[in-house]
Write a protein that holds these residues in place. Structure first.
Motif, PDB file in Angstrom:
ATOM      1  N   CYS A 217       0.785  -1.323  -0.186  1.00  0.00           N
ATOM      2  CA  CYS A 217      -0.033   0.002  -0.090  1.00  0.00           C
ATOM      3  C   CYS A 217       0.650   1.435   0.040  1.00  0.00           C
TER       4      CYS A 217
ATOM      5  N   GLY B 179       0.513   4.076  -3.135  1.00  0.00           N
ATOM      6  CA  GLY B 179       0.409   5.478  -2.675  1.00  0.00           C
ATOM      7  C   GLY B 179       1.477   6.413  -3.084  1.00  0.00           C
TER       8      GLY B 179
ATOM      9  N   TRP C 234      -2.754   1.587   9.880  1.00  0.00           N
ATOM     10  CA  TRP C 234      -3.141   2.462   8.602  1.00  0.00           C
ATOM     11  C   TRP C 234      -2.584   3.787   8.914  1.00  0.00           C
TER      12      TRP C 234
ATOM     13  N   VAL D  65       0.955   3.335   7.400  1.00  0.00           N
ATOM     14  CA  VAL D  65       0.814   3.313   6.049  1.00  0.00           C
ATOM     15  C   VAL D  65       1.167   4.753   5.803  1.00  0.00           C
TER      16      VAL D  65
END
Length: 283
Positions: A89, A93, A144, A147
């Motif tokens: 991820c 991103g 998250w 992340v």
């Protein structure tokens, strides 16, 4: 010019070196574990057997058990998803945001290019891992949030690298020809510049994935970024430090997975970059 047709022309019949073949086997295994880990796990990775405690490998537990009696092999497979999905991820991103900004900055130049490069210089000057640790310590270490922080810290490299190669493309004759034909800037960037910088974009993506995987594992090794009790390679490595004398596989196997996965991505990425670059030159 780099196109999908030239990739296909040079990729067909290409002999894959043994090291790349091994890297592909490793990557396929990791992806399989990440995708269907619960199906492949011989035991429930969260089931505890405190009476059993730490044991060495046997026929029932191929890598033994940890101090809570949990099956190490099942936790290794279960932890693959968290160890790989988060970095993936981050890489995606970074690719979407950083490469897009770099492409626009390199093509347009001027004030926008200067602002984005100064932003990249500023973030580059910061100790990325220490910043991540500080922010996660203040805001609370969630998966998250980790992340998001790593994406922010990885964007500058994509901006600078993609921006530099895009800047070179702007001065090539095909850009002037496209403008003469009346093509819009967005069409030129997407249909012409982007395919020609695609090998570099791919390299940035793979490097960001490996870097994010190391960062994720480092943070989970320190006890942040992953929910308590959840298995991932970094937390297993930290846990296994105190069990080296009783069952070294608790620490050895996640460390080996990190090394092999990172090396496999790098080897495959180098080979693919060379093939795509060669295809672009020939095309």
């Amino acid at each position: 010019m780099f196109t999908l047709t030239t990739i296909k022309k040079h990729a067909v019949g290409t002999k894959v070196p043994p090291t790349v073949a091994v890297a592909l086997v490793i990557l396929c295994t990791v992806m399989l574990w990440a995708a269907v880990g619960p199906i492949l796990s011989p035991h429930d990775p969260s089931t505890q057997d405190l009476l059993r405690g730490v044991t060495t490998p046997d026929s029932a537990h191929w890598l033994g058990t940890d101090e809570m009696g949990r099956d190490v092999f099942s936790r290794l497979i279960d932890g693959t998803r968290r160890s790989v999905f988060g970095p993936l991820c981050v890489a995606i991103g970074t690719l979407v945001i950083g490469a897009s900004l770099g492409l626009v900055a390199g093509y347009r130049g001027g004030v926008l290019d200067g602002i984005l490069n100064r932003f990249a210089d500023l973030v580059y000057a910061l100790p990325a891992l220490l910043i991540a640790i500080a922010l996660l310590g203040i805001l609370g270490g969630s998966y998250w949030l980790t992340v998001a922080i790593l994406v922010f810290l990885s964007i500058p490299s994509a901006i600078r690298i993609v921006g530099s190669v895009s800047r070179v493309q702007v001065h090539l004759p095909y850009i002037d020809s496209a403008k003469t034909l009346g093509l819009s800037d967005s069409r030129i960037m997407i249909r012409h510049v982007l395919p020609n910088v695609a090998p570099t974009v791919l390299a940035v993506f793979l490097l960001d994935f490996v870097g994010a995987m190391v960062a994720f594992s480092s943070l989970s090794f320190l006890g942040i970024g992953v929910n308590p009790g959840a298995a991932d390679w970094g937390s297993m490595l930290a846990q296994g430090q105190s069990l080296i004398s009783e069952n070294p596989w608790v620490a050895v196997t996640p460390a080996t997975c990190l090394i092999l996965t990172g090396s496999a991505v790098t080897i495959f990425g180098d080979w693919l970059f060379d093939r795509l670059t060669h295809s672009g030159r020939q095309g």
